[in-house]
Write a protein that holds these residues in place. Structure first.
Motif, PDB file in Angstrom:
ATOM      1  N   ASP A 144       0.702  -1.013  -0.316  1.00  0.00           N
ATOM      2  CA  ASP A 144      -0.364   0.452  -0.254  1.00  0.00           C
ATOM      3  C   ASP A 144       0.993   1.368  -0.127  1.00  0.00           C
ATOM      4  OD1 ASP A 144      -2.438  -1.506  -0.091  1.00  0.00           O
ATOM      5  OD2 ASP A 144      -2.454  -1.774   2.142  1.00  0.00           O
ATOM      6  N   ASP A 145       1.275   1.471  -0.800  1.00  0.00           N
ATOM      7  CA  ASP A 145       2.297   2.787  -1.142  1.00  0.00           C
ATOM      8  C   ASP A 145       1.884   3.952  -2.254  1.00  0.00           C
ATOM      9  OD1 ASP A 145       2.117   1.497  -3.987  1.00  0.00           O
ATOM     10  OD2 ASP A 145       4.454   1.225  -4.312  1.00  0.00           O
ATOM     11  N   THR A 146       0.306   4.175  -1.454  1.00  0.00           N
ATOM     12  CA  THR A 146      -0.091   5.307  -2.717  1.00  0.00           C
ATOM     13  C   THR A 146       0.241   6.789  -1.991  1.00  0.00           C
ATOM     14  OG1 THR A 146      -2.034   4.890  -1.052  1.00  0.00           O
ATOM     15  CG2 THR A 146      -1.407   3.754  -3.712  1.00  0.00           C
ATOM     16  N   ASP A 147       0.770   6.757  -0.887  1.00  0.00           N
ATOM     17  CA  ASP A 147       1.046   8.421   0.145  1.00  0.00           C
ATOM     18  C   ASP A 147       2.579   8.563  -0.299  1.00  0.00           C
ATOM     19  OD1 ASP A 147       1.817   9.816   1.873  1.00  0.00           O
ATOM     20  OD2 ASP A 147       1.124   9.594   2.917  1.00  0.00           O
ATOM     21  N   PRO A 148       3.167   9.436  -1.200  1.00  0.00           N
ATOM     22  CA  PRO A 148       4.704   9.377  -1.566  1.00  0.00           C
ATOM     23  C   PRO A 148       5.139  10.620  -0.430  1.00  0.00           C
ATOM     24  CG  PRO A 148       2.683  10.422  -3.665  1.00  0.00           C
ATOM     25  CD  PRO A 148       1.637   9.760  -2.552  1.00  0.00           C
ATOM     26  N   GLU A 149       4.225  11.089   0.618  1.00  0.00           N
ATOM     27  CA  GLU A 149       4.330  12.238   0.812  1.00  0.00           C
ATOM     28  C   GLU A 149       4.780  11.828   2.530  1.00  0.00           C
ATOM     29  OE1 GLU A 149       3.894  17.159   0.196  1.00  0.00           O
ATOM     30  OE2 GLU A 149       2.110  15.827   1.319  1.00  0.00           O
ATOM     31  N   THR A 150       3.828  11.347   3.449  1.00  0.00           N
ATOM     32  CA  THR A 150       3.481  11.542   5.008  1.00  0.00           C
ATOM     33  C   THR A 150       4.411   9.638   4.819  1.00  0.00           C
ATOM     34  OG1 THR A 150       1.196  12.315   4.526  1.00  0.00           O
ATOM     35  CG2 THR A 150       2.204  11.322   6.899  1.00  0.00           C
ATOM     36  N   LYS A 151       4.000   9.184   4.371  1.00  0.00           N
ATOM     37  CA  LYS A 151       4.992   8.159   4.363  1.00  0.00           C
ATOM     38  C   LYS A 151       5.434   7.721   3.413  1.00  0.00           C
ATOM     39  CE  LYS A 151       1.846   6.247   7.867  1.00  0.00           C
ATOM     40  NZ  LYS A 151       1.089   4.692   8.514  1.00  0.00           N
ATOM     41  N   ARG A 152       6.247   8.130   2.682  1.00  0.00           N
ATOM     42  CA  ARG A 152       7.169   7.532   1.877  1.00  0.00           C
ATOM     43  C   ARG A 152       8.031   6.380   1.654  1.00  0.00           C
ATOM     44  NH1 ARG A 152       8.244  10.713  -2.173  1.00  0.00           N
ATOM     45  NH2 ARG A 152      10.567  10.618  -3.343  1.00  0.00           N
ATOM     46  N   PRO A 153       7.314   5.777   0.507  1.00  0.00           N
ATOM     47  CA  PRO A 153       7.616   4.550   0.601  1.00  0.00           C
ATOM     48  C   PRO A 153       9.527   4.634   0.280  1.00  0.00           C
ATOM     49  CG  PRO A 153       5.992   4.998  -1.245  1.00  0.00           C
ATOM     50  CD  PRO A 153       6.680   6.215  -0.421  1.00  0.00           C
ATOM     51  N   ASP A 154       9.964   3.832   0.875  1.00  0.00           N
ATOM     52  CA  ASP A 154      11.790   2.754   1.073  1.00  0.00           C
ATOM     53  C   ASP A 154      11.818   2.019  -0.267  1.00  0.00           C
ATOM     54  OD1 ASP A 154      14.064   2.511   0.817  1.00  0.00           O
ATOM     55  OD2 ASP A 154      14.648   1.859   3.225  1.00  0.00           O
ATOM     56  N   LEU A 155      12.593   2.607  -1.700  1.00  0.00           N
ATOM     57  CA  LEU A 155      12.948   1.524  -3.094  1.00  0.00           C
ATOM     58  C   LEU A 155      13.232   0.472  -1.976  1.00  0.00           C
ATOM     59  CD1 LEU A 155      14.215   3.807  -5.397  1.00  0.00           C
ATOM     60  CD2 LEU A 155      11.413   3.225  -4.187  1.00  0.00           C
ATOM     61  N   ASP A 156      14.469   0.469  -1.078  1.00  0.00           N
ATOM     62  CA  ASP A 156      14.859  -0.676  -0.559  1.00  0.00           C
ATOM     63  C   ASP A 156      13.748  -1.759   0.152  1.00  0.00           C
ATOM     64  OD1 ASP A 156      17.293  -0.255  -2.085  1.00  0.00           O
ATOM     65  OD2 ASP A 156      17.722   0.797   0.094  1.00  0.00           O
ATOM     66  N   ALA A 157      13.309  -1.197   0.947  1.00  0.00           N
ATOM     67  CA  ALA A 157      12.385  -2.008   2.567  1.00  0.00           C
ATOM     68  C   ALA A 157      10.912  -2.939   1.004  1.00  0.00           C
ATOM     69  CB  ALA A 157      11.363  -0.783   2.316  1.00  0.00           C
TER      70      ALA A 157
END
Length: 579
Positions: free
Chosen positions: A147-160
């Motif tokens: 669930d990675d549709t918040d690129p600001e508040t809970k910004r995804p970590d590409l390695d995660a």
């Protein structure tokens, strides 16, 4: 007591004795039978003095039966009791309680829904542990949906993304499918347009504070009655990125007078100026809120059962409005409380752990002091031990406490048989530091067992050399004796340990303590622990191990070998697991 009553007492006693024996797998006792017998048959009570003599031969006969005979006889006398006992046996074998209404579905389909804003902390392990176990219980299907549709508040970590999948694998599970919500934005747009067409959504440009006041007062937003064409046009402008962050949202039309203000006309899409870190999704500016994205995906992936935190109860209620518009059936939902875990000073918070790593307070996600899956893995704790502890918490809606000792106990059972023993003398304040002593007399080497429970694995040979080291707190006063494990009894004389030749009786009789030791020229070890690093000197054989091997440093605890013979002040780097 007349004969009729005597027969009734015997029959009731036989049933009670059989029930007791079958349930506990042991012989029944008169005392254990009397309570239930009197409780279920009040008319027996006035004959309490006579009944023990009547039932004693019955119980003796039951105790003379083998297990199969007891079950057969109980099936004759009280088949419903045997059925209940067998049902209890089945429940005891299940790691988790049954899911609701599983017979209503062709297949149990569940999902993990991690937010990839960082690797997992230890509390995150509960999700794959429980959902993965349910998937196995029902031979079902399991999705991992990021669930990675918040690129600001809970910004995804590409390695995660990969780190989370690796953690799931470490815990012993494999998703049947993996998807990323950020790959599905066009699908969310399509269903949002359909929702607008159904009259279920509208665009709103009210300042957030103004809408909040109206919502709390149960007043409708003035944009609520826009015509569908205008809503479509403004939503298309949102998709095209024509609005700035906070300028326009798309709301799901619910009940503006609902008793719970949190459910009133909730936001489905909002504008975010910060580009998504994934290149494939970096052009989007109109992003779905989690309740819209998750609710839609649960239907499209045919999820039958959802397990989520008790703090997300409103999500199901919000999403129900969405499902009603599309005439969909909502999945079964279980809510559970939060997990609190002892033994850590660092909170189980992704953002807090990131801050401490960036500040240099932690060396990384696998620092022993970090309450993370990566940390436990590097310490040599098996994923199975974590899963067993997490499933043991069940799915209660109340908050639950998990003691790390439960994970340690599970892991000890898994690794104890395989873990060779070794000596490590620690140089630490709590051990009294390292003391070097010459050994006078005795054999040239000590020969403790590789594993005390498996003599067939042989013995280690530890040369005494010119001197040995022991922990300062283990060194007895001058004139007293101590037993160097695998070597023999020595007496502390001045700065030396003099071999006495005493046999093991001095230990078994409690006169002499047994301690570990190492050659003074043994390899240096750095042991990383939750309380910081400890240096020490080990027996030479420790350098023969490879990375990922687990040993038990006797009187210290289990540890995973991390590196051998690499550059550094010590010859061996190891991570402490647990006692």
């Amino acid at each position: 007591m007349d004969e009729d009553l005597r027969d009734r007492v015997k029959e009731a006693a036989e049933t009670a004795a059989l029930t007791n024996a079958v349930k506990h797998g042991s012989e029944a006792q008169v005392g254990a039978i009397m309570g239930p017998l009197m409780g279920e048959h009040p008319d027996f009570r006035e004959y309490g003095d006579e009944i023990p003599g009547v039932i004693a031969p019955v119980i003796e006969r039951v105790n003379g039966m083998d297990a199969d005979e007891r079950r057969e006889r109980l099936a004759e006398l009280a088949p419903e009791v045997l059925e209940e006992l067998e049902s209890e046996d089945e429940d005891d074998e299940k790691p988790l309680p049954d899911l609701p209404n599983v017979d209503d579905y062709e297949q149990v389909r569940m999902r993990l829904a991690p937010n990839p804003n960082g690797p997992w902390h230890l509390g995150s392990a509960r999700m794959p542990a429980v959902i993965g176990t349910y998937e196995e219980m029902y031979d079902g299907w399991m999705l991992c949906r990021f669930d990675d549709t918040d690129p600001e508040t809970k910004r995804p970590d590409l390695d995660a993304y990969d780190e989370i999948l690796d953690a799931i694998d470490y815990l012993g599970f494999e998703p049947d499918e993996v998807i990323k919500a950020s790959d599905r934005v066009e699908t969310y747009y399509e269903y949002a347009s359909e929702l607008i067409e159904k009259g279920g959504a509208y665009t709103c440009s009210c300042p957030q504070a103004d809408f909040s006041d109206m919502k709390n007062d149960g007043e409708a937003c003035p944009h609520r009655e826009k015509d569908v064409e205008q809503i479509h046009a403004e939503f298309e402008a949102m998709i095209d990125g024509d609005y700035e962050s906070g300028e326009m949202v798309l709301r799901v039309k619910t009940d503006i007078e609902h008793k719970n203000p949190a459910l009133r006309d909730w936001v489905a899409f909002r504008m975010i100026d910060t580009p998504h870190p994934r290149e494939e999704a970096s052009d989007y500016r109109c992003w779905p809120m989690l309740d819209f994205q998750s609710g839609l995906d649960d239907h499209l992936t045919e999820i039958t059962h959802i397990i989520r935190g008790i703090d997300l109860q409103d999500s199901a209620k919000r999403q129900q409005f969405l499902y009603d518009y599309f005439d969909w059936e909502y999945p079964e939902v279980l809510h559970w409380g939060h997990v609190q875990i002892d033994a850590y000073d660092v909170p189980m918070s992704t953002s807090t752990i990131i801050e401490k790593i960036e500040a240099g307070e932690l060396t990384g996600w696998d620092d022993p002091r970090a309450p993370t899956i990566a940390s436990l893995r590097r310490r040599g704790i098996r994923g199975e031990a974590i899963v067993e502890a997490m499933t043991g918490l069940g799915t209660s809606t109340t908050n639950v406490d998990l003691a790390m000792s439960a994970i340690y106990a599970n892991n000890r059972e898994l690794i104890d048989d395989d873990a060779d023993r070794a000596f490590l003398v620690r140089d630490a304040e709590e051990t009294g530091g390292i003391v070097e002593c010459q050994v006078v007399g005795g054999p040239d080497a000590g020969e403790p067992h590789v594993h005390p429970d498996h003599e067939d694995r042989g013995r280690r040979s530890i040369s005494v050399g010119d001197a040995v080291v022991v922990e300062g707190n283990d060194l007895p006063p001058h004139g007293d004796r101590v037993w160097l494990k695998g070597f023999g009894c020595v007496r502390h004389t001045r700065d030396a340990l003099e071999y006495t030749g005493d046999d093991l009786d001095v230990v078994t009789e409690g006169d002499v303590d047994v301690i570990h030791w190492a050659p003074a020229d043994g390899p240096g070890v750095r042991l990383r622990t939750m309380d910081g690093d400890v240096s020490g000197i080990a027996e030479p054989g420790v350098t023969d191990y490879e990375a990922d091997d687990v040993v038990q440093f006797e009187r210290v605890g289990f540890a995973r070998i991390d590196a051998v013979g690499e550059s550094g002040d010590e010859d061996v780097l190891a991570y402490y697991a647990h006692p």
